[in-house]
Design an enzyme around this catalytic site. Structure first.
Site, PDB file in Angstrom:
ATOM      1  CG  ASP A   1       6.810   6.181   5.685  1.00  0.00           C
ATOM      2  OD1 ASP A   1       7.636   7.067   5.393  1.00  0.00           O
ATOM      3  OD2 ASP A   1       6.026   6.299   6.642  1.00  0.00           O
TER       4      ASP A   1
ATOM      5  CG  ASP B   1      -3.124   0.899  10.348  1.00  0.00           C
ATOM      6  OD1 ASP B   1      -2.198   0.805   9.516  1.00  0.00           O
ATOM      7  OD2 ASP B   1      -2.956   0.720  11.567  1.00  0.00           O
TER       8      ASP B   1
ATOM      9  CG  ASP C   1      -0.311  -0.200   2.532  1.00  0.00           C
ATOM     10  OD1 ASP C   1       0.852  -0.651   2.564  1.00  0.00           O
ATOM     11  OD2 ASP C   1      -0.940   0.083   3.568  1.00  0.00           O
TER      12      ASP C   1
ATOM     13  CG  PHE D   1      -0.369   9.387   9.760  1.00  0.00           C
ATOM     14  CD1 PHE D   1       0.813   8.669   9.862  1.00  0.00           C
ATOM     15  CD2 PHE D   1      -1.566   8.741  10.002  1.00  0.00           C
ATOM     16  CE1 PHE D   1       0.795   7.321  10.210  1.00  0.00           C
ATOM     17  CE2 PHE D   1      -1.586   7.400  10.355  1.00  0.00           C
ATOM     18  CZ  PHE D   1      -0.410   6.691  10.463  1.00  0.00           C
ATOM     19  CB  VAL D   2      -1.925   9.198   3.715  1.00  0.00           C
ATOM     20  CG1 VAL D   2      -1.611  10.570   3.150  1.00  0.00           C
ATOM     21  CG2 VAL D   2      -0.723   8.259   3.513  1.00  0.00           C
TER      22      VAL D   2
HETATM   23  C1  PRP Z   1       2.907  -0.154   6.891  1.00  0.00           C
HETATM   24  C2  PRP Z   1       2.596  -0.089   5.423  1.00  0.00           C
HETATM   25  C3  PRP Z   1       3.788  -0.740   4.791  1.00  0.00           C
HETATM   26  C4  PRP Z   1       4.916  -0.327   5.698  1.00  0.00           C
HETATM   27  C5  PRP Z   1       5.629   0.843   5.105  1.00  0.00           C
HETATM   28  O1  PRP Z   1       2.555  -1.431   7.353  1.00  0.00           O
HETATM   29  O2  PRP Z   1       1.414  -0.817   5.130  1.00  0.00           O
HETATM   30  O3  PRP Z   1       3.669  -2.141   4.800  1.00  0.00           O
HETATM   31  O4  PRP Z   1       4.320   0.035   6.958  1.00  0.00           O
HETATM   32  O5  PRP Z   1       6.549   1.378   6.004  1.00  0.00           O
HETATM   33  P1  PRP Z   1       8.113   1.385   5.782  1.00  0.00           P
HETATM   34  O6  PRP Z   1       8.403   1.682   4.341  1.00  0.00           O
HETATM   35  O7  PRP Z   1       8.534   2.502   6.689  1.00  0.00           O
HETATM   36  O8  PRP Z   1       8.665   0.060   6.203  1.00  0.00           O
HETATM   37  P2  PRP Z   1       2.400  -1.804   8.885  1.00  0.00           P
HETATM   38  O9  PRP Z   1       3.680  -2.435   9.338  1.00  0.00           O
HETATM   39  O10 PRP Z   1       1.896  -0.627   9.633  1.00  0.00           O
HETATM   40  O11 PRP Z   1       1.321  -2.948   8.882  1.00  0.00           O
HETATM   41  P3  PRP Z   1      -0.165  -2.900   8.287  1.00  0.00           P
HETATM   42  O12 PRP Z   1      -0.016  -2.974   6.799  1.00  0.00           O
HETATM   43  O13 PRP Z   1      -0.808  -4.096   8.858  1.00  0.00           O
HETATM   44  O14 PRP Z   1      -0.796  -1.607   8.729  1.00  0.00           O
HETATM   45 MG    MG Z   2       0.015  -0.021   9.754  1.00  0.00          MG
HETATM   46 MN    MN Z   3       1.735  -2.801   5.629  1.00  0.00          MN
END
Ligand code: PRP
Ligand code: MG
Ligand code: MN
Length: 179
Positions: free
Chosen positions: A102, A158, A99, A151-152
Site C-alpha cells: 500500500d 483484515d 498480501d 479498503f479491501v
Molecule cells: C498490512 C498489509 C501489509 C502492509 C501494507 O499489514 O498486510 O503487510 O500493511 O501496508 P504498507 O505498504 O502501507 O506498509 P498490517 O501491518 O496491517 O498487519 P497484518 O498483515 O497483520 O494485517
Molecule cells: Mg492489517
Molecule cells: Mn501485513
C-alpha cells in the site's frame, strides 16, 4: 460476513489462477536453488500457503511480523518488528511474500534490512498492489493484481483483525468502518 461486503473484487477462482501462474514462474526460477520463502504476518499467510503448494522445488519457510498499521484503516507510518526471522539470511535467495503493498513503508523498511543482512537475492511478490497508496518508492517484482484505492479485505487482509478468512478479495462497505 457477506453482508459487510460491498463487492467481490477478485474471486477465489481468479486468485487461484494467478497463484498457479506465479508458482510456475517461481518453480522455473528457483529450480536449482533452495529459496527461503518469507511470509509477512499475518496478512500474507493464506496467499503464501496457497503459493508454496504450487512451487515444485525445494523451499524453506520463515515468517516475520513487521507492523505499520494500527487496528484501523489508516497507516501510522511507524514500522516495528514484532517477530524476526528464525535463521540467518546471509547468502540466501529470499522470496518475500506479501498480501498487499500500500504505502510501501513496511516493505521498504524490510527490504533494506534484509539487504543489510547480506541476502544473495531478494524477490518481492505480492498478491495485491495498490499503487495509489504509495508513499515510499519500492520495486515490486511480481504483483498478481492491482487494486483501486478502496479498503479491501479477505484472503488474509483484515479490517480490525476480521475478514482474513474470506476466500476472495472484497471491498468493505464504508458503513462497516465508519460506524
Ligand atoms: C498490512 C498489509 C501489509 C502492509 C501494507 O499489514 O498486510 O503487510 O500493511 O501496508 P504498507 O505498504 O502501507 O506498509 P498490517 O501491518 O496491517 O498487519 P497484518 O498483515 O497483520 O494485517
Ligand atoms: Mg492489517
Ligand atoms: Mn501485513
Amino acid at each position: 460476513m457477506r453482508e459487510d461486503i460491498l463487492e467481490v473484487l477478485i474471486s477465489e477462482e481468479e486468485i487461484a489462477q494467478k497463484v498457479e501462474e506465479l508458482g510456475k514462474e517461481l518453480t522455473a526460477t528457483y529450480q536449482d536453488k533452495f529459496p527461503l520463502v518469507i511470509g509477512i504476518l499475518k496478512g500474507a499467510t493464506p496467499f503464501m500457503m496457497d503459493l508454496v503448494r504450487t512451487i515444485d522445488t525445494q523451499v524453506e519457510f520463515d515468517f516475520m511480523d513487521v507492523s505499520s498499521y494500527g487496528a484501523g484503516v489508516s497507516s501510522s507510518g511507524e514500522v516495528k518488528i514484532i517477530k524476526d526471522l528464525d535463521a540467518s539470511v546471509e547468502g540466501r535467495d529470499l522470496i518475500i511474500v506479501e498480501d498487499i503493498i500500500d504505502s510501501g513503508r513496511t516493505l521498504a523498511y524490510l527490504m533494506n534490512m534484509l539487504k543489510n543482512r547480506k541476502a544473495r537475492s531478494i524477490k518481492l511478490v505480492t498478491l495485491l498492489d495498490k499503487p495509489a497508496g504509495r508513499v515510499v518508492d519500492i520495486e515490486v517484482d511480481h504483483a498478481c493484481f492491482n487494486v483501486p484505492n478502496e479498503f479491501v479485505v479477505g484472503y488474509g487482509l483484515d479490517y480490525a483483525e476480521r475478514y482474513r478468512n474470506l476466500p476472495y478479495i472484497g471491498i468493505l462497505k464504508p458503513e462497516v468502518y465508519t460506524d
